[in-house]
Design a protein around this motif. Structure first.
Motif, PDB file in Angstrom:
ATOM      1  N   TYR A 103      42.535  36.818  39.188  1.00 56.52           N
ATOM      2  CA  TYR A 103      42.464  36.381  37.958  1.00 56.52           C
ATOM      3  C   TYR A 103      40.781  36.447  37.389  1.00 56.52           C
ATOM      4  N   LEU A 104      40.565  37.244  36.452  1.00 59.19           N
ATOM      5  CA  LEU A 104      39.216  37.556  35.752  1.00 59.19           C
ATOM      6  C   LEU A 104      39.104  36.610  34.666  1.00 59.19           C
ATOM      7  N   ARG A 105      38.198  35.676  34.629  1.00 64.60           N
ATOM      8  CA  ARG A 105      38.027  34.843  33.553  1.00 64.60           C
ATOM      9  C   ARG A 105      36.784  35.506  32.623  1.00 64.60           C
ATOM     10  N   LEU A 106      37.087  36.081  31.612  1.00 67.40           N
ATOM     11  CA  LEU A 106      36.361  36.842  30.726  1.00 67.40           C
ATOM     12  C   LEU A 106      35.308  35.897  30.095  1.00 67.40           C
ATOM     13  N   PRO A 107      34.283  36.253  29.739  1.00 64.83           N
ATOM     14  CA  PRO A 107      33.619  35.313  28.790  1.00 64.83           C
ATOM     15  C   PRO A 107      33.918  34.817  27.480  1.00 64.83           C
ATOM     16  N   ASP A 108      34.513  35.719  26.989  1.00 62.78           N
ATOM     17  CA  ASP A 108      34.912  35.474  25.588  1.00 62.78           C
ATOM     18  C   ASP A 108      36.481  34.729  25.528  1.00 62.78           C
ATOM     19  N   MET A 109      36.924  34.447  26.739  1.00 60.68           N
ATOM     20  CA  MET A 109      38.549  34.200  27.092  1.00 60.68           C
ATOM     21  C   MET A 109      38.377  33.367  28.322  1.00 60.68           C
ATOM     22  N   PRO A 110      37.883  32.599  28.539  1.00 60.08           N
ATOM     23  CA  PRO A 110      37.791  31.755  30.083  1.00 60.08           C
ATOM     24  C   PRO A 110      39.077  31.226  30.161  1.00 60.08           C
ATOM     25  N   GLU A 111      39.737  30.738  29.091  1.00 60.21           N
ATOM     26  CA  GLU A 111      41.191  29.695  29.323  1.00 60.21           C
ATOM     27  C   GLU A 111      42.134  30.745  29.458  1.00 60.21           C
ATOM     28  N   GLN A 112      42.089  31.985  29.409  1.00 63.30           N
ATOM     29  CA  GLN A 112      43.053  33.036  29.153  1.00 63.30           C
ATOM     30  C   GLN A 112      42.713  34.131  30.165  1.00 63.30           C
ATOM     31  N   PRO A 113      43.016  33.911  31.543  1.00 59.89           N
ATOM     32  CA  PRO A 113      42.163  34.886  32.632  1.00 59.89           C
ATOM     33  C   PRO A 113      43.341  36.209  32.336  1.00 59.89           C
ATOM     34  N   VAL A 114      42.720  37.241  32.798  1.00 60.91           N
ATOM     35  CA  VAL A 114      43.386  38.407  32.868  1.00 60.91           C
ATOM     36  C   VAL A 114      43.778  38.550  34.483  1.00 60.91           C
ATOM     37  N   ALA A 115      45.172  38.632  34.557  1.00 66.06           N
ATOM     38  CA  ALA A 115      45.783  38.549  35.940  1.00 66.06           C
ATOM     39  C   ALA A 115      46.009  40.117  36.555  1.00 66.06           C
ATOM     40  N   CYS A 116      45.981  40.094  37.656  1.00 65.37           N
ATOM     41  CA  CYS A 116      46.007  41.499  38.257  1.00 65.37           C
ATOM     42  C   CYS A 116      46.371  41.467  39.567  1.00 65.37           C
ATOM     43  N   CYS A 117      47.531  42.443  40.152  1.00 60.29           N
ATOM     44  CA  CYS A 117      47.606  42.533  41.593  1.00 60.29           C
ATOM     45  C   CYS A 117      47.012  43.518  41.978  1.00 60.29           C
ATOM     46  N   GLY A 118      46.121  43.527  43.350  1.00 60.49           N
ATOM     47  CA  GLY A 118      45.460  44.513  43.750  1.00 60.49           C
ATOM     48  C   GLY A 118      45.528  44.666  45.311  1.00 60.49           C
ATOM     49  N   ARG A 119      44.811  45.690  45.779  1.00 61.34           N
ATOM     50  CA  ARG A 119      44.832  46.011  47.153  1.00 61.34           C
ATOM     51  C   ARG A 119      43.359  46.144  47.646  1.00 61.34           C
ATOM     52  N   VAL A 120      42.950  45.262  48.811  1.00 64.05           N
ATOM     53  CA  VAL A 120      41.517  45.474  49.309  1.00 64.05           C
ATOM     54  C   VAL A 120      41.365  46.759  49.889  1.00 64.05           C
ATOM     55  N   VAL A 121      40.416  47.579  49.179  1.00 60.19           N
ATOM     56  CA  VAL A 121      40.470  49.203  49.774  1.00 60.19           C
ATOM     57  C   VAL A 121      38.699  49.226  50.374  1.00 60.19           C
ATOM     58  N   ARG A 122      38.111  48.326  50.231  1.00 58.56           N
ATOM     59  CA  ARG A 122      36.523  48.273  50.794  1.00 58.56           C
ATOM     60  C   ARG A 122      36.192  46.917  51.050  1.00 58.56           C
ATOM     61  N   CYS A 123      35.398  47.098  52.272  1.00 57.81           N
ATOM     62  CA  CYS A 123      34.611  45.649  52.631  1.00 57.81           C
ATOM     63  C   CYS A 123      33.361  46.367  53.051  1.00 57.81           C
ATOM     64  N   ASP A 124      32.159  45.816  52.399  1.00 53.33           N
ATOM     65  CA  ASP A 124      30.899  45.970  52.876  1.00 53.33           C
ATOM     66  C   ASP A 124      30.085  44.748  53.323  1.00 53.33           C
ATOM     67  N   ALA A 125      30.190  44.490  54.682  1.00 51.47           N
ATOM     68  CA  ALA A 125      29.773  43.194  55.305  1.00 51.47           C
ATOM     69  C   ALA A 125      28.386  43.444  55.724  1.00 51.47           C
ATOM     70  N   VAL A 126      27.608  43.626  54.560  1.00 54.90           N
ATOM     71  CA  VAL A 126      26.109  43.732  54.698  1.00 54.90           C
ATOM     72  C   VAL A 126      25.140  42.727  54.788  1.00 54.90           C
ATOM     73  N   SER A 127      25.979  41.560  54.318  1.00 55.63           N
ATOM     74  CA  SER A 127      25.091  40.188  54.292  1.00 55.63           C
ATOM     75  C   SER A 127      26.128  38.736  54.728  1.00 55.63           C
ATOM     76  N   SER A 128      25.800  37.848  54.358  1.00 54.81           N
ATOM     77  CA  SER A 128      26.482  36.667  54.970  1.00 54.81           C
ATOM     78  C   SER A 128      27.531  36.478  53.804  1.00 54.81           C
ATOM     79  N   SER A 129      27.388  37.238  52.614  1.00 57.89           N
ATOM     80  CA  SER A 129      28.628  37.060  51.566  1.00 57.89           C
ATOM     81  C   SER A 129      29.086  38.652  51.403  1.00 57.89           C
ATOM     82  N   PRO A 130      30.079  39.033  52.190  1.00 58.07           N
ATOM     83  CA  PRO A 130      30.707  40.495  52.035  1.00 58.07           C
ATOM     84  C   PRO A 130      31.078  40.809  50.750  1.00 58.07           C
ATOM     85  N   ARG A 131      31.025  42.208  50.331  1.00 56.07           N
ATOM     86  CA  ARG A 131      31.526  42.728  48.951  1.00 56.07           C
ATOM     87  C   ARG A 131      32.720  43.396  49.288  1.00 56.07           C
TER      88      ARG A 131
END
Length: 120
Positions: A81-109
């Motif tokens: 659910y993306l909460r865009l700055p101009d529409m924070p109360e109306q999120p853009v919903a999406c299904c997705g697949r995790v295709v990448r993980c960069d565990a270079v820090s304590s907070s992976p990307r």
């Protein structure tokens, strides 16, 4: 013996289509608040856990790169659910697949490829 020092080494030929080895869609570096709900892991096992809030690093029409969303299994399915700055109360919903993980820090990307987009 031949003189190998005078022979010029040539780079191998570029395969067809390699020159166009660029992303299909332009990425936009944009930090947007994001809620991620893991749905299934890479094996298809349902994982209905609570949502994780994070932030996007960049976005395109094909997917996003995000951080601070907890652990997401590579290959897993997620609902975002993306909460865009101009529409924070109306999120853009999406299904997705995790295709990448960069565990270079304590907070992976994580890279998430969109499977569909809709307004909620």
């Amino acid at each position: 013996m031949g003189d190998h020092t005078s022979a010029k080494r040539q780079a191998p030929p570029i395969p067809p289509g390699a020159a166009a080895n660029q992303r299909r869609e332009q990425r936009i570096r944009q930090q947007v608040r994001l809620d991620v709900l893991p749905v299934a892991d890479g094996t298809g096992t349902l994982k209905m856990t609570g949502p994780h809030s994070g932030i996007t690093i960049d976005l395109s029409s094909m997917g996003l790169l995000c951080s601070s969303v907890g652990f997401l299994p590579l290959g897993g399915l997620v609902r975002t659910y993306l909460r865009l700055p101009d529409m924070p109360e109306q999120p853009v919903a999406c299904c997705g697949r995790v295709v990448r993980c960069d565990a270079v820090s304590s907070s992976p990307r994580y890279g998430i490829a969109f499977l569909d987009l809709s307004m909620t």
